[in-house]
Design a protein around this motif. Structure first.
Motif, short mmCIF file in Angstrom:
data_model
loop_
_atom_site.label_atom_id
_atom_site.label_comp_id
_atom_site.label_asym_id
_atom_site.label_seq_id
_atom_site.Cartn_x
_atom_site.Cartn_y
_atom_site.Cartn_z
N GLU A 91 0.83 -1.20 0.00
CA GLU A 91 0.00 0.00 0.00
C GLU A 91 0.87 1.25 0.00
O GLU A 91 0.63 2.21 -0.75
N THR A 92 1.93 1.24 0.80
CA THR A 92 2.87 2.36 0.84
C THR A 92 3.55 2.54 -0.52
O THR A 92 3.67 3.66 -1.03
N GLU A 98 1.69 6.42 -6.99
CA GLU A 98 0.62 7.34 -7.36
C GLU A 98 1.10 8.80 -7.31
O GLU A 98 0.85 9.58 -8.23
N LYS A 99 1.82 9.16 -6.25
CA LYS A 99 2.34 10.53 -6.13
C LYS A 99 3.33 10.82 -7.24
O LYS A 99 3.33 11.92 -7.82
N TYR A 100 4.18 9.86 -7.56
CA TYR A 100 5.15 10.03 -8.64
C TYR A 100 4.43 10.26 -9.97
O TYR A 100 4.78 11.16 -10.74
N LEU A 101 3.42 9.45 -10.25
CA LEU A 101 2.68 9.58 -11.50
C LEU A 101 1.94 10.91 -11.57
O LEU A 101 1.84 11.51 -12.64
N GLU A 102 1.41 11.36 -10.45
CA GLU A 102 0.76 12.68 -10.40
C GLU A 102 1.76 13.78 -10.72
O GLU A 102 1.44 14.73 -11.45
N THR A 103 2.97 13.66 -10.20
CA THR A 103 4.02 14.65 -10.46
C THR A 103 4.37 14.67 -11.95
O THR A 103 4.48 15.73 -12.56
N ILE A 104 4.53 13.50 -12.53
CA ILE A 104 4.85 13.40 -13.95
C ILE A 104 3.71 14.00 -14.78
O ILE A 104 3.95 14.73 -15.74
N ASP A 105 2.48 13.71 -14.39
CA ASP A 105 1.32 14.23 -15.11
C ASP A 105 1.29 15.75 -15.06
O ASP A 105 1.02 16.41 -16.06
N LYS A 106 1.62 16.33 -13.90
CA LYS A 106 1.66 17.79 -13.78
C LYS A 106 2.75 18.39 -14.65
O LYS A 106 2.56 19.41 -15.30
N VAL A 107 3.90 17.73 -14.67
CA VAL A 107 5.02 18.22 -15.49
C VAL A 107 4.63 18.14 -16.97
O VAL A 107 4.88 19.09 -17.73
N GLU A 108 4.04 17.06 -17.40
CA GLU A 108 3.61 16.89 -18.80
C GLU A 108 2.55 17.94 -19.16
O GLU A 108 2.56 18.51 -20.24
N SER A 109 1.63 18.19 -18.25
CA SER A 109 0.57 19.19 -18.49
C SER A 109 1.18 20.57 -18.60
O SER A 109 0.74 21.40 -19.42
#
Length: 112
Positions: A91-92, A98-109
């Motif tokens: 779970e950890t 999930e946090k890493y993917l959110e960061t990548i998504d923000k950078v891509e956006s």
């Protein structure tokens, strides 16, 4: 401790033994009743029961000519605790991913 876990997971790895444990979860059962739903010989049933007994998952007692088995849940708690520990670990790990993917998504956006 590891040897005991190996023994427990080996006992739980077989579908016939898991079915027997499910039957025993409903209450004490005669060996002949445990054998009934399975299309295997009585020696094979007794071997399965021996594996469950050696793992500490069941206890047996003899009443006259009838052998009765019952579930002994304390070893199942050991399995549950082990699974729970690793469940928390994964779970950890998934939360970090999930946090890493959110960061990548923000950078891509931001790049668009």
């Amino acid at each position: 401790i590891e040897e005991k876990l190996d023994q427990l997971f080996f006992a739980l790895s077989d579908q016939t033994r898991r079915h027997m444990l499910a039957q025993l979860a409903l209450g004490e059962v005669a060996v002949s009743d445990l054998a009934e739903p399975h299309n295997i010989s009585m020696p094979a049933i007794l071997k399965h029961l021996g594996i469950l007994r050696d793992a500490g998952l069941i206890s047996e007692e003899k009443e006259g000519r009838v052998r009765r088995c019952k579930l002994d849940p304390k070893e199942l708690k050991r399995v549950s605790d082990w699974i729970s520990y690793y469940s928390k670990f994964w779970e950890t790990q998934f939360n970090k991913l999930e946090k890493y993917l959110e960061t990548i998504d923000k950078v891509e956006s931001f790049k668009k």
